[in-house]
Structures are given as structure tokens and as C-alpha cells.
Design a protein around this motif. Structure first.
Motif, PDB file in Angstrom:
ATOM      1  N   GLU A   6       0.829  -1.201   0.000  1.00  0.00           N
ATOM      2  CA  GLU A   6       0.000   0.000   0.000  1.00  0.00           C
ATOM      3  C   GLU A   6       0.867   1.257   0.000  1.00  0.00           C
ATOM      4  OE1 GLU A   6      -2.454  -0.576   3.405  1.00  0.00           O
ATOM      5  OE2 GLU A   6      -3.774  -1.996   2.381  1.00  0.00           O
ATOM      6  N   LEU A   7       1.953   1.229   0.775  1.00  0.00           N
ATOM      7  CA  LEU A   7       2.858   2.369   0.811  1.00  0.00           C
ATOM      8  C   LEU A   7       3.484   2.587  -0.564  1.00  0.00           C
ATOM      9  CD1 LEU A   7       4.414   4.550   2.344  1.00  0.00           C
ATOM     10  CD2 LEU A   7       6.107   2.802   2.919  1.00  0.00           C
ATOM     11  N   ARG A   8       3.918   1.512  -1.199  1.00  0.00           N
ATOM     12  CA  ARG A   8       4.521   1.632  -2.528  1.00  0.00           C
ATOM     13  C   ARG A   8       3.512   2.196  -3.521  1.00  0.00           C
ATOM     14  NH1 ARG A   8       6.024  -3.759  -4.747  1.00  0.00           N
ATOM     15  NH2 ARG A   8       7.254  -3.849  -2.858  1.00  0.00           N
ATOM     16  N   ALA A   9       2.255   1.768  -3.410  1.00  0.00           N
ATOM     17  CA  ALA A   9       1.222   2.268  -4.321  1.00  0.00           C
ATOM     18  C   ALA A   9       0.998   3.767  -4.117  1.00  0.00           C
ATOM     19  CB  ALA A   9      -0.079   1.506  -4.106  1.00  0.00           C
ATOM     20  N   ARG A  10       1.097   4.242  -2.867  1.00  0.00           N
ATOM     21  CA  ARG A  10       0.929   5.681  -2.609  1.00  0.00           C
ATOM     22  C   ARG A  10       2.128   6.486  -3.093  1.00  0.00           C
ATOM     23  NH1 ARG A  10      -0.962   3.916   2.435  1.00  0.00           N
ATOM     24  NH2 ARG A  10       0.997   4.510   3.404  1.00  0.00           N
ATOM     25  N   VAL A  11       3.317   5.922  -2.922  1.00  0.00           N
ATOM     26  CA  VAL A  11       4.539   6.645  -3.268  1.00  0.00           C
ATOM     27  C   VAL A  11       4.777   6.656  -4.777  1.00  0.00           C
ATOM     28  CG1 VAL A  11       7.049   6.619  -2.996  1.00  0.00           C
ATOM     29  CG2 VAL A  11       5.601   6.225  -1.033  1.00  0.00           C
ATOM     30  N   GLN A  12       4.424   5.559  -5.451  1.00  0.00           N
ATOM     31  CA  GLN A  12       4.659   5.453  -6.889  1.00  0.00           C
ATOM     32  C   GLN A  12       3.361   5.074  -7.593  1.00  0.00           C
ATOM     33  OE1 GLN A  12       7.625   2.398  -6.856  1.00  0.00           O
ATOM     34  NE2 GLN A  12       9.283   3.845  -6.599  1.00  0.00           N
ATOM     35  N   PRO A  13       2.399   5.993  -7.685  1.00  0.00           N
ATOM     36  CA  PRO A  13       1.094   5.625  -8.233  1.00  0.00           C
ATOM     37  C   PRO A  13       1.142   5.136  -9.678  1.00  0.00           C
ATOM     38  CG  PRO A  13       1.229   7.994  -7.876  1.00  0.00           C
ATOM     39  CD  PRO A  13       2.459   7.386  -7.280  1.00  0.00           C
ATOM     40  N   ARG A  14       1.994   5.716 -10.512  1.00  0.00           N
ATOM     41  CA  ARG A  14       2.039   5.291 -11.913  1.00  0.00           C
ATOM     42  C   ARG A  14       2.558   3.860 -12.030  1.00  0.00           C
ATOM     43  NH1 ARG A  14       5.275   9.159 -15.515  1.00  0.00           N
ATOM     44  NH2 ARG A  14       3.543  10.504 -14.945  1.00  0.00           N
ATOM     45  N   ARG A  15       3.629   3.577 -11.312  1.00  0.00           N
ATOM     46  CA  ARG A  15       4.198   2.234 -11.354  1.00  0.00           C
ATOM     47  C   ARG A  15       3.223   1.215 -10.757  1.00  0.00           C
ATOM     48  NH1 ARG A  15      10.195   1.703  -9.310  1.00  0.00           N
ATOM     49  NH2 ARG A  15      10.452   3.023 -11.120  1.00  0.00           N
ATOM     50  N   ALA A  16       2.535   1.609  -9.673  1.00  0.00           N
ATOM     51  CA  ALA A  16       1.572   0.704  -9.042  1.00  0.00           C
ATOM     52  C   ALA A  16       0.403   0.430  -9.989  1.00  0.00           C
ATOM     53  CB  ALA A  16       1.065   1.302  -7.733  1.00  0.00           C
TER      54      ALA A  16
END
Length: 69
Positions: free
Chosen positions: A43-53
């Protein structure tokens, strides 16, 4: 030296006694903790890197669409 979790391996400094076998409840508790932390990290990765997520979600959806039962 990194901290070791207690009971995972024998410690040569404390006499090298074998650890007690892990119970199912302890293993399930550790697994639940690991899965919670993994979900939190995703979830943290999705918030930090929305395009990549978003791209990763799209790839996963494509894999699921093309998966044959």
C-alpha cells in the motif's frame, strides 16, 4: 551484527542449546504479522509510486485474464 529473533537458531554464546520446536500457533502468528507488513508495504509503494503501481495492477489483471483454469 543484526539482531536475531529469539528462538530461531541456537546461539553459540549461550551454550548452543537447541531451540524448542515452534508451535503451530506461533507459526501462524508470525505468518499473519508478515502478511500484514507485506500488505502495508504494498500500500505504501502504491501511494509513493502511483504510476508504477497502476502499471503493475494492469499487468496483474492481464495475467489473470489470460490464465486458463
Amino acid at each position: 551484527m543484526p539482531d536475531r529473533k529469539q528462538g530461531t537458531e541456537p546461539d553459540p554464546e549461550s551454550g548452543g542449546a537447541a531451540p524448542e520446536p515452534e508451535t503451530d500457533a506461533e507459526r501462524r502468528r508470525r505468518r499473519a504479522l508478515f502478511l500484514r507488513e507485506l500488505t502495508e508495504a504494498r500500500e505504501l509503494r502504491a501511494r509513493v509510486q502511483p504510476r508504477r503501481a497502476r502499471a503493475a495492477r494492469m499487468r496483474q489483471q492481464m495475467r489473470m485474464r489470460t490464465f486458463r483454469w
